[in-house]
Design a protein around this motif. Structure first.
Motif, short mmCIF file in Angstrom:
data_model
loop_
_atom_site.label_atom_id
_atom_site.label_comp_id
_atom_site.label_asym_id
_atom_site.label_seq_id
_atom_site.Cartn_x
_atom_site.Cartn_y
_atom_site.Cartn_z
N ASN A 130 0.69 -1.33 0.13
CA ASN A 130 0.02 0.07 -0.11
C ASN A 130 0.94 1.26 -0.06
OD1 ASN A 130 -2.76 -0.95 0.14
ND2 ASN A 130 -1.99 -1.90 2.19
N THR B 71 -4.88 14.26 5.83
CA THR B 71 -5.60 13.04 5.31
C THR B 71 -4.37 12.33 4.62
OG1 THR B 71 -7.63 13.96 4.64
CG2 THR B 71 -7.24 12.19 3.39
N SER C 241 -4.15 3.21 -4.11
CA SER C 241 -5.34 2.50 -4.37
C SER C 241 -6.62 3.56 -4.33
CB SER C 241 -5.63 1.66 -3.13
OG SER C 241 -5.80 2.23 -1.96
N VAL D 238 -7.72 5.08 -1.49
CA VAL D 238 -8.30 5.03 -0.22
C VAL D 238 -7.72 6.31 0.25
CG1 VAL D 238 -8.12 3.93 1.87
CG2 VAL D 238 -8.53 2.63 0.03
N GLU D 239 -8.53 6.85 1.33
CA GLU D 239 -8.17 8.24 2.07
C GLU D 239 -8.38 7.94 3.57
OE1 GLU D 239 -9.72 11.75 0.48
OE2 GLU D 239 -8.88 11.62 -1.57
N VAL D 240 -7.20 8.32 4.50
CA VAL D 240 -7.63 8.14 5.89
C VAL D 240 -7.12 9.47 6.69
CG1 VAL D 240 -6.85 6.85 7.89
CG2 VAL D 240 -6.61 5.76 5.52
#
Length: 157
Positions: free
Chosen positions: A70, A88, A93, A95-97
């Protein structure tokens, strides 16, 4: 979004509170963000190339990302509300966290990931440093060259 560089960390006096200082790559604004002592140490370790005998939390996060494939594509400092900054983590991919800026910066430094800051955040919390004040910034850089992670002490429990 504007790209920013990490200038370093220091302890702000008299509050004895660590800050990380970011600088707009294509501009004259600086962004100070107050952070915790542990995160200040993590950022300073990464900038100084310190490799601990066992992985610290941000080293572990980097290793997990690498082991699982990742890749972190960018870090975004997205908002500031009542003096609290938000960030953030954006992965390849898509995807944001959501994350704290201090953790995001520590991870970005370990992974070579570019850091961006929302224009609105720079407008609200950024400090413009005119060319004639560049001497003060140079003094800060010199200070950063001589600061060590131990200067940040520990966070009260």
């Amino acid at each position: 979004m504007r790209e920013v560089d990490v200038m370093g960390v220091r302890v702000e006096m008299p509050s004895n509170q660590p800050i990380v200082l970011l600088r707009e790559v294509a501009g004259d604004r600086y962004l100070p963000i107050w952070i915790g002592a542990v995160e200040a140490t993590a950022i300073a370790f990464a900038q100084q190339g310190v490799v601990p005998p066992r992985p610290l939390t941000h080293d572990l996060m980097r290793d997990i990302l690498a082991a699982t494939g990742n890749d972190l594509s960018e870090v975004r400092i997205t908002d500031v509300r009542d003096g609290v900054f938000f960030a953030t983590l954006v992965f390849d991919s898509g995807v944001e966290v959501s994350a704290r800026p201090s953790d995001s910066i520590a991870l970005a430094l370990r992974t070579g990931t570019t850091i961006f800051c929302a224009e609105e955040v720079l407008d609200e919390a950024g400090l413009a440093v005119p060319a004639e004040q560049e001497d003060e910034v140079e003094k800060f850089r010199e200070f950063l060259d001589h600061v060590s992670p131990e200067d940040f002490g520990s966070t009260p429990g």
